[in-house]
Design a protein around this motif. Structure first.
Motif, mmCIF file in Angstrom:
data_model
loop_
_atom_site.group_PDB
_atom_site.id
_atom_site.type_symbol
_atom_site.label_atom_id
_atom_site.label_comp_id
_atom_site.label_asym_id
_atom_site.label_seq_id
_atom_site.Cartn_x
_atom_site.Cartn_y
_atom_site.Cartn_z
ATOM 1 N N ILE A 81 -2.947 11.806 2.775
ATOM 2 C CA ILE A 81 -2.008 12.014 3.777
ATOM 3 C C ILE A 81 -1.931 13.666 4.096
ATOM 4 N N ASP A 82 -2.488 14.186 5.157
ATOM 5 C CA ASP A 82 -2.431 15.762 5.144
ATOM 6 C C ASP A 82 -1.773 15.991 6.424
ATOM 7 N N ILE B 90 0.730 -1.036 -0.113
ATOM 8 C CA ILE B 90 0.014 -0.053 0.078
ATOM 9 C C ILE B 90 0.976 1.206 -0.008
ATOM 10 N N SER B 91 0.978 2.035 -1.094
ATOM 11 C CA SER B 91 1.661 3.420 -1.362
ATOM 12 C C SER B 91 1.411 4.234 0.075
ATOM 13 N N ILE B 92 2.298 4.799 0.620
ATOM 14 C CA ILE B 92 2.327 5.949 1.441
ATOM 15 C C ILE B 92 2.979 7.158 0.987
ATOM 16 N N PRO B 93 2.133 8.057 0.460
ATOM 17 C CA PRO B 93 2.763 9.203 -0.306
ATOM 18 C C PRO B 93 3.674 10.194 0.855
ATOM 19 N N SER B 94 4.625 10.553 0.279
ATOM 20 C CA SER B 94 5.336 11.534 1.015
ATOM 21 C C SER B 94 4.768 13.032 0.864
ATOM 22 N N ASP B 95 5.406 13.931 1.404
ATOM 23 C CA ASP B 95 4.924 15.268 1.437
ATOM 24 C C ASP B 95 5.472 15.831 0.158
ATOM 25 N N ASP B 96 5.144 17.323 0.151
ATOM 26 C CA ASP B 96 5.855 18.226 -1.079
ATOM 27 C C ASP B 96 7.221 18.237 -1.139
ATOM 28 N N ASN B 97 7.900 17.942 0.235
ATOM 29 C CA ASN B 97 9.268 18.296 0.288
ATOM 30 C C ASN B 97 9.844 16.669 0.299
ATOM 31 N N GLY B 98 9.145 15.775 0.095
ATOM 32 C CA GLY B 98 9.794 14.510 -0.104
ATOM 33 C C GLY B 98 10.045 13.777 1.418
#
Length: 339
Positions: A136-137, A27-35
């Motif tokens: 994710i926020d 299950i993918s866990i996205p990183s934030d805009d800064n990686g």
């Protein structure tokens, strides 16, 4: 949407393996805009963030440290609440399809066995549409730290003492970060709008912050000097016998280093800086032990003061900023001297 092994899966979900009584999903866990990827301590529940690419490169059996409380455990235990919700959504939708499929098989078997009797069964399954995975926020990073030992990058949102990968941070890193935090607090109050400042100033928030800054400066230096001395000086314990609290007192601390065979801090910093440090330490003493009321001991240490015994000492933001600058110089001198 994926149709993986005849199961319909949301984007970001992949069924890697399936047995009769078990299954394995990615299950993918996205990183934030800064990686950066969020991590949450299972003990204190506070969140920190780590560079996602560096995190992927770490060993599978990695033990992570909470940057705040020092709790350490298998890295999968540091999943955040939002990440867990994302995982449970994917697992729940897959489980519903497995249950539905087993029920279909059961009803079809019952229907075949009841054709000669008085009871018949029929079933009709509907196409299943998995729900999109929640995003994710989480709190975004403000400043990135880089561990001097393992070079992993991470971000914190409160006072911290540990690297998430290698544990306890070196004492100088903790000290300099603490001084930066005090400077940031001064900046934050100063940046407030005038209409917000006014009631805070009237309630003594600014004054209390200045007092806290002076007290924090002394505590930071004390912790650093003690840690460096005990880590560097071979006979540290013997030299410290009967000298409790010596790292809270500047001249006795400087004399102790000379006794241990190290250079004089006073000479390294110069007389003007040392005198300002003595005045900061004296101010801290009267606020900590006498609610800021000037006494004879304070006037002995600060002979140029215009205050009189019984008056309450008044601090200013400029005094605090000078104290922070002088403390940085003292901390650097301690690091240089106690190599």
């Amino acid at each position: 949407m994926r149709d993986n092994h005849r199961f319909r899966l949301a984007d970001g979900v992949e069924l890697v393996d399936q047995q009769d009584d078990s299954f394995k999903m990615q299950i993918s866990i996205p990183s934030d805009d800064n990686g950066f990827l969020g991590r949450q301590c299972p003990e204190c529940a506070l969140i920190f963030r780590m560079d996602a690419e560096q995190y992927k490169a770490l060993p599978e059996d990695l033990t992570l440290w909470c940057v705040y409380c020092g709790h350490h455990a298998e890295h999968s235990e540091f999943i955040t609440e939002q990440q867990r919700e994302r995982v449970m959504r994917a697992v729940g939708d897959f489980a519903m399809q497995r249950v539905s499929r087993e029920l279909d098989k059961t009803f079809r078997g019952l229907a075949r066995r009841s054709r000669g009797g008085a009871i018949s069964f029929s079933s009709k399954s509907r196409p299943f549409s998995p729900r999109p995975l929640p995003g994710i926020d989480e709190e975004q990073l403000i400043r990135v730290r880089t561990c001097a030992s393992c070079h992993n990058r991470y971000a914190v949102f409160s006072d911290h003492r540990y690297c998430p990968v290698c544990g306890q941070l070196p004492a100088p890193s903790v000290a300099f970060d603490a001084l930066l935090a005090d400077a940031a607090r001064l900046d934050a109050l100063e940046a407030l709008a005038p209409e917000v400042k006014a009631p805070l100033r009237e309630q003594g928030v600014f004054t209390r912050n200045w007092v806290d800054t002076v007290e924090n400066v002394v505590g930071t230096v004390e912790a650093l000097a003690s840690a460096l001395f005990q880590a560097t000086v071979p006979n540290a314990n013997a030299l410290l016998v009967g000298k409790g609290g010596i790292f809270q007192r500047l001249d006795p601390m400087a004399d102790l280093l000379i006794t241990a065979g190290y250079p004089d801090l006073r000479a390294a910093l110069g007389p003007q800086t040392w005198q300002r440090l003595l005045e900061t330490w004296a101010a801290r003493h009267v606020f900590t032990h006498n609610d800021g009321i000037v006494d004879e001991k304070y006037l002995t240490r600060v002979p140029a003061s215009s205050a009189r015994v019984g008056q309450r000492l008044v601090l200013t933001e400029d005094m605090c900023r000078r104290a922070l600058d002088d403390a940085k110089s003292l901390c650097q001198a301690l690091v240089d001297v106690l190599r």
